[in-house]
Design an enzyme around this catalytic site. Sequence first.
Site, mmCIF file in Angstrom:
data_model
loop_
_atom_site.group_PDB
_atom_site.id
_atom_site.type_symbol
_atom_site.label_atom_id
_atom_site.label_comp_id
_atom_site.label_asym_id
_atom_site.label_seq_id
_atom_site.Cartn_x
_atom_site.Cartn_y
_atom_site.Cartn_z
ATOM 1 N N ARG A 163 62.389 38.547 66.814
ATOM 2 C CA ARG A 163 61.061 38.609 66.206
ATOM 3 C C ARG A 163 60.215 39.575 67.019
ATOM 4 N NH1 ARG A 163 60.106 32.431 67.285
ATOM 5 N NH2 ARG A 163 61.233 33.198 69.106
ATOM 6 N N CYS A 182 60.220 42.696 57.716
ATOM 7 C CA CYS A 182 61.456 41.993 57.348
ATOM 8 C C CYS A 182 61.317 41.030 56.164
ATOM 9 C CB CYS A 182 62.000 41.242 58.552
ATOM 10 S SG CYS A 182 62.631 42.367 59.803
#
Length: 441
Positions: A154, A263
């Site tokens: 992340r 994403c």
Amino acid sequence: MDICVVGSGYVGLVTGACLADFGMTVVGVDKDADKIAALQRGEIPIYEPGLAPLVARNVAAGRLSFTTELAPALEAATAVFIAVGTPPLPDGSADLRFVREVAESIAAHLNGYKIIVTKSTVPIGTGQMIEETVRAGAGAGAEFAVVSNPEFLREGSAIRDFVRPDRVVIGSRDERAVELMLDIYSPLRVADVPFVITDVESAELIKYASNAFLATKISFINEVAALCEELGADVETVAYGMGLDSRIGPQFLHPGPGFGGSCFPKDTRAVVEIARGRGLDFRIVEAVLAVNDATRERMVDKVERALGELAGKTLGVLGLSFKPDTDDVRESPAIAVARGLIERGARLRVHDPEAMAPARRELADLESIEYCADPYAAAEGVDALVILTEWNQFRALDLARLRRLMRAPVVIDLRNVYEPAKMAAAGFRYLSVGRAEAAAG
Ligand code: NAD
């Protein structure tokens, strides 16, 4: 082992730096000459906590270098990691142009057995496409194996996520390739990180299914938040109560203006397209996307409902990146909401701790924005302050100072950073997501 990482963006740079730190010799390649020149000068082109010292340490140790020259880096490498972008095409499916380009270059420079490892998020069947492309370019006798090794990091906690992932997924039909991958990741194996060794297609789908599921949790809690507002319930308590159930878990149950970034929107759209291509409707994920669009719109409506006609009003906006600790504004809900507010006539005074430059580029077509050096400058003379990204820097603002600066003491907190009672006590009219409005006490 010599490793070549093609693509030095968020994923490629973190992958290269971390693999160098594992003791590998890594060359990071990118076709963006400015990016490589910056990296060669020791400048990190993105904001990612901990990345600058990690890169510097490994460059100084001679394990990490950067180049635009793909051929020599490929020839020296045993493992080639593909970490180029796979942006969405207009229909939502992933654009594999860059992946195909790299596969063709690999074919042209194959000089002995290599593993070709896909880190980019790619549709199911891409491993097969890479195999066919390399085989077509390098000849039938060419020695190589294709591996899918999707990345789950992340932004904002990318290094920690890379070195302590929940799992490492390795998809390949080739035993030698799997052995090499296990060697590369040996520091994670000794740290007891679970490894999922599977076929290429399953590995590719694990990535899409995981992201689609996480996006589902976010859209789910955002719909619960909307319901809470109608029912007079408190979404934070509801989420806490849900999250205590170990079958649900507390993560990704934070209401807000919707998911964004490079994403979730792209991967959820891609998985819908992948299913559609096989004659299936992935109905849950289609609904997740529709809810996400509606959530952004609902946030703009919420501001307008709170303040009335937005034309002629000036709003302070705190946060533009899609989440804290990154300068990434790709598909940022903060940018979408800011845009929506301007479209309804508001002028904005905006501040973000790291994303001002990319936000300026993203919002270059709009004139009604003033870019401010800090949160207090953004609050000067505004009719309300809207919190759009939950940076830690916004959690402990000097409330008395803010109130003095603002024309009207109204805070619309779309990330639920503050406690309603505290804001009311500090003299604000306070609105948040999925919780009752608090009036100045
Ligand atoms: P990015 O846009 O930051 O970086 C991609 C880089 O690849 C760019 O610097 C570009 O110049 C370079 N590139 C493109 N074609 C090239 C070529 N032919 N040769 C050399 N370099 C080339 O993208 P990113 O965010 O790092 O994402 C890369 C992939 O990883 C995507 O598939 C993404 O979905 C996936 N991913 C991203 C994240 C994330 O949080 N950013 C997390 C997991 C997976």
